[in-house]
Write a protein that holds these residues in place. Sequence first.
Motif, PDB file in Angstrom:
ATOM      1  N   ASP A   1       0.836  -1.203   0.000  1.00 40.46           N
ATOM      2  CA  ASP A   1       0.000   0.000   0.000  1.00 40.46           C
ATOM      3  C   ASP A   1       0.871   1.255   0.000  1.00 40.46           C
ATOM      4  O   ASP A   1       0.591   2.222  -0.713  1.00 40.46           O
ATOM      5  CB  ASP A   1      -0.923   0.009   1.215  1.00 40.46           C
ATOM      6  N   VAL A   2       1.930   1.218   0.806  1.00 40.81           N
ATOM      7  CA  VAL A   2       2.846   2.362   0.880  1.00 40.81           C
ATOM      8  C   VAL A   2       3.531   2.557  -0.467  1.00 40.81           C
ATOM      9  O   VAL A   2       3.598   3.677  -0.989  1.00 40.81           O
ATOM     10  CB  VAL A   2       3.907   2.152   1.979  1.00 40.81           C
ATOM     11  N   ARG A   3       4.022   1.470  -1.062  1.00 40.31           N
ATOM     12  CA  ARG A   3       4.739   1.564  -2.333  1.00 40.31           C
ATOM     13  C   ARG A   3       3.834   2.084  -3.442  1.00 40.31           C
ATOM     14  O   ARG A   3       4.235   2.947  -4.234  1.00 40.31           O
ATOM     15  CB  ARG A   3       5.314   0.201  -2.720  1.00 40.31           C
ATOM     16  N   TYR A   4       2.613   1.586  -3.526  1.00 35.74           N
ATOM     17  CA  TYR A   4       1.726   1.996  -4.606  1.00 35.74           C
ATOM     18  C   TYR A   4       1.221   3.428  -4.428  1.00 35.74           C
ATOM     19  O   TYR A   4       0.940   4.107  -5.428  1.00 35.74           O
ATOM     20  CB  TYR A   4       0.571   0.996  -4.754  1.00 35.74           C
ATOM     21  N   THR A   5       1.105   3.882  -3.196  1.00 38.25           N
ATOM     22  CA  THR A   5       0.759   5.297  -2.993  1.00 38.25           C
ATOM     23  C   THR A   5       1.869   6.177  -3.539  1.00 38.25           C
ATOM     24  O   THR A   5       1.617   7.154  -4.255  1.00 38.25           O
ATOM     25  CB  THR A   5       0.527   5.602  -1.502  1.00 38.25           C
ATOM     26  N   TRP A   6       3.115   5.832  -3.221  1.00 42.01           N
ATOM     27  CA  TRP A   6       4.266   6.591  -3.738  1.00 42.01           C
ATOM     28  C   TRP A   6       4.311   6.544  -5.259  1.00 42.01           C
ATOM     29  O   TRP A   6       4.472   7.581  -5.921  1.00 42.01           O
ATOM     30  CB  TRP A   6       5.563   6.025  -3.140  1.00 42.01           C
ATOM     31  N   LEU A   7       4.149   5.358  -5.860  1.00 41.78           N
ATOM     32  CA  LEU A   7       4.183   5.224  -7.308  1.00 41.78           C
ATOM     33  C   LEU A   7       3.080   6.034  -7.978  1.00 41.78           C
ATOM     34  O   LEU A   7       3.300   6.678  -9.018  1.00 41.78           O
ATOM     35  CB  LEU A   7       4.042   3.753  -7.709  1.00 41.78           C
ATOM     36  N   SER A   8       1.905   6.030  -7.389  1.00 41.39           N
ATOM     37  CA  SER A   8       0.766   6.737  -7.971  1.00 41.39           C
ATOM     38  C   SER A   8       0.998   8.241  -7.984  1.00 41.39           C
ATOM     39  O   SER A   8       0.656   8.925  -8.950  1.00 41.39           O
ATOM     40  CB  SER A   8      -0.512   6.414  -7.189  1.00 41.39           C
ATOM     41  N   VAL A   9       1.585   8.749  -6.921  1.00 43.98           N
ATOM     42  CA  VAL A   9       1.902  10.186  -6.859  1.00 43.98           C
ATOM     43  C   VAL A   9       3.006  10.518  -7.851  1.00 43.98           C
ATOM     44  O   VAL A   9       2.960  11.535  -8.546  1.00 43.98           O
ATOM     45  CB  VAL A   9       2.308  10.589  -5.425  1.00 43.98           C
ATOM     46  N   LEU A  10       3.994   9.644  -7.932  1.00 42.89           N
ATOM     47  CA  LEU A  10       5.128   9.860  -8.830  1.00 42.89           C
ATOM     48  C   LEU A  10       4.688   9.896 -10.289  1.00 42.89           C
ATOM     49  O   LEU A  10       5.197  10.686 -11.091  1.00 42.89           O
ATOM     50  CB  LEU A  10       6.159   8.741  -8.622  1.00 42.89           C
ATOM     51  N   GLU A  11       3.732   9.066 -10.646  1.00 39.01           N
ATOM     52  CA  GLU A  11       3.329   8.918 -12.048  1.00 39.01           C
ATOM     53  C   GLU A  11       2.278   9.921 -12.512  1.00 39.01           C
ATOM     54  O   GLU A  11       2.065  10.061 -13.711  1.00 39.01           O
ATOM     55  CB  GLU A  11       2.811   7.485 -12.276  1.00 39.01           C
ATOM     56  N   ASP A  12       1.627  10.616 -11.582  1.00 36.58           N
ATOM     57  CA  ASP A  12       0.558  11.546 -11.966  1.00 36.58           C
ATOM     58  C   ASP A  12       1.071  12.983 -11.932  1.00 36.58           C
ATOM     59  O   ASP A  12       1.114  13.618 -10.879  1.00 36.58           O
ATOM     60  CB  ASP A  12      -0.651  11.381 -11.036  1.00 36.58           C
ATOM     61  N   GLU A  13       1.466  13.492 -13.087  1.00 38.31           N
ATOM     62  CA  GLU A  13       2.045  14.837 -13.181  1.00 38.31           C
ATOM     63  C   GLU A  13       1.025  15.938 -12.895  1.00 38.31           C
ATOM     64  O   GLU A  13       1.388  17.095 -12.714  1.00 38.31           O
ATOM     65  CB  GLU A  13       2.642  15.049 -14.580  1.00 38.31           C
ATOM     66  N   SER A  14      -0.258  15.591 -12.889  1.00 38.22           N
ATOM     67  CA  SER A  14      -1.289  16.614 -12.704  1.00 38.22           C
ATOM     68  C   SER A  14      -1.478  17.019 -11.245  1.00 38.22           C
ATOM     69  O   SER A  14      -2.200  17.966 -10.958  1.00 38.22           O
ATOM     70  CB  SER A  14      -2.632  16.099 -13.243  1.00 38.22           C
ATOM     71  N   LEU A  15      -0.821  16.319 -10.318  1.00 37.41           N
ATOM     72  CA  LEU A  15      -1.062  16.546  -8.900  1.00 37.41           C
ATOM     73  C   LEU A  15      -0.500  17.872  -8.422  1.00 37.41           C
ATOM     74  O   LEU A  15       0.433  18.435  -8.992  1.00 37.41           O
ATOM     75  CB  LEU A  15      -0.470  15.416  -8.061  1.00 37.41           C
TER      76      LEU A  15
END
Length: 552
Positions: free
Chosen positions: A380-394
């Motif tokens: 869960d921790v890893r995928y939260t980080w990956l999701s933030v990293l991959e979404d440039e719109s944030l």
Amino acid sequence: KEAGEESIGKATGIKSEEMFLELRSKQNSKNPLNDINVRKAIFHAIDRERIVKELLGEYGSVLNSLFRQDSIYYYPSWEEYFYDLSKAQEYLKMAGYGPENPLYLTIGSNDESSSRKIIEELIKEDLDRIGIKVWIFNKPSEEWYNSFVSKGSYDLGVWALYTLDGSELECYFSSQKMPSMETVENKNCRNFYWYNNKEVDSILRELSGETKKDRRIDLVCELQEKLAGDAIILPLFSRVYCIAYNKRLENLDIDLTDGNYLTGAENWKLSGSERLVENEERSEERTGGYQSKEVVVGYEEEPYVLNPFVTDDLYTSYINSLVVAGLWKMDKNGEYLPVLVDNTWDKAISEESVKHTLKASVKLRDDVFWEDGTPVTSEDVRYTWLSVLEDESLLNSLGYRDLVKKIKDIEVIDKKQFNIIFTDYFREWKKLFRFIFPKSKIEGKRIGYLFRNDIFGCGPYKLKEWVRGEYLLLEKNQYYFGKEPSIDYIRFLFNSDENSLITLLEDGEIDILNVPPDSELLSELDENKNIDILVKQGNLWEHLAICLKPEE
């Protein structure tokens, strides 16, 4: 405008802004504020006690530091600038000015702030007493900050600064952080004073890499002494957080990092009569003599989205703090406390080791679960980080996503243990893990498009219902790993009319309300036998700024 200019003209003999600026242009020195005697004259001429009394009454106090009075970084370096007109006149005379040879300066701020307008008027009156003529030069916020403050096109200014643990000071005072130096690599250039001091730069460089708390405190105190000695800013007062609440509600607190008055809701208690819960579904829970307990919070602004990575709106963050948890949370002094992280394991994390090895080994608590009862895991921790990293719109507030990119990988060891691998060390790395979401909810999706109308977490409460334009309802989370809340439901009642919310509070229809720091209003509410007031000084503080940018 004409009426305003006429009143100013009567007080100063100057009838228009054009006339004032013409007199200012005829001064011998085009950069009078570069003379430290002028700056010290200004500081001694301002009656800060009067400003605080006018705005906050008994609920505020003069600030003589860059930090609130109960901060570990508090150091009263500015107490030397006590109100003394004779001292102010001496300094001004040394600079070659006085009643017979007035100094002309402008003061400005954003014209939407009624409190800053009061500050400006009081400062104008004070400076006029020693021979400094002031013209108040306010503009709409965007124009004021973009066209004047960020370009150094002002003499004196009034705005607020935020300080918590000293990490903010570099962007405010480093000579490498002047607005004109802003680049893709050199961000957050907020030295709007055009201040340049090599000793201060040296302190800031050491502070940015220092991990030992005692040494950081020493450096911050030394820095404040330098800044006060150079007289480039004058702290006025800490902004205060104010809430009014029904006396039957106990154990309330305010988080000084952001003013969150919902913090510690799991510790709230209700005494005396309880509010009837009208929802039919919840009425079924009143079995065996048990009646559900509900607290109603008056909310002036309804969130437009609940995703914490999309908005940094405080109204949203306060609600989310009850639903979403992270690995760590920040205390009032900027220290990180473990939340989902195993406490014993967290104590073993050495910042010096992380700095040199570029790796942090972390273990989650064994007893943390999502609101649906599934365990919180390393994935869960890893995928939260990956999701933030991959979404440039944030949202990239204060370079948040730039810091996320400094994490090279999160290595999952098992369901509860993982390693954070960095490309570069930065002291604030723990703040990147304030929000964790389950892999099952975010995998294969753009996180910026999730949690707009709902939210999912592992905090003490979970979202039950949101009727837009009316209310949002939270219910306690049966799988919460911490202390079980005694309040079953928290209802947020939305109403943009502040006066209506105050009336509802006085009538007992709502239990908690964030109120403005208006001394008359606070005194009025304090007289109500059913209402208590809680006031705390925060990390945001008003100050008088002096621009040192040379004028050609």
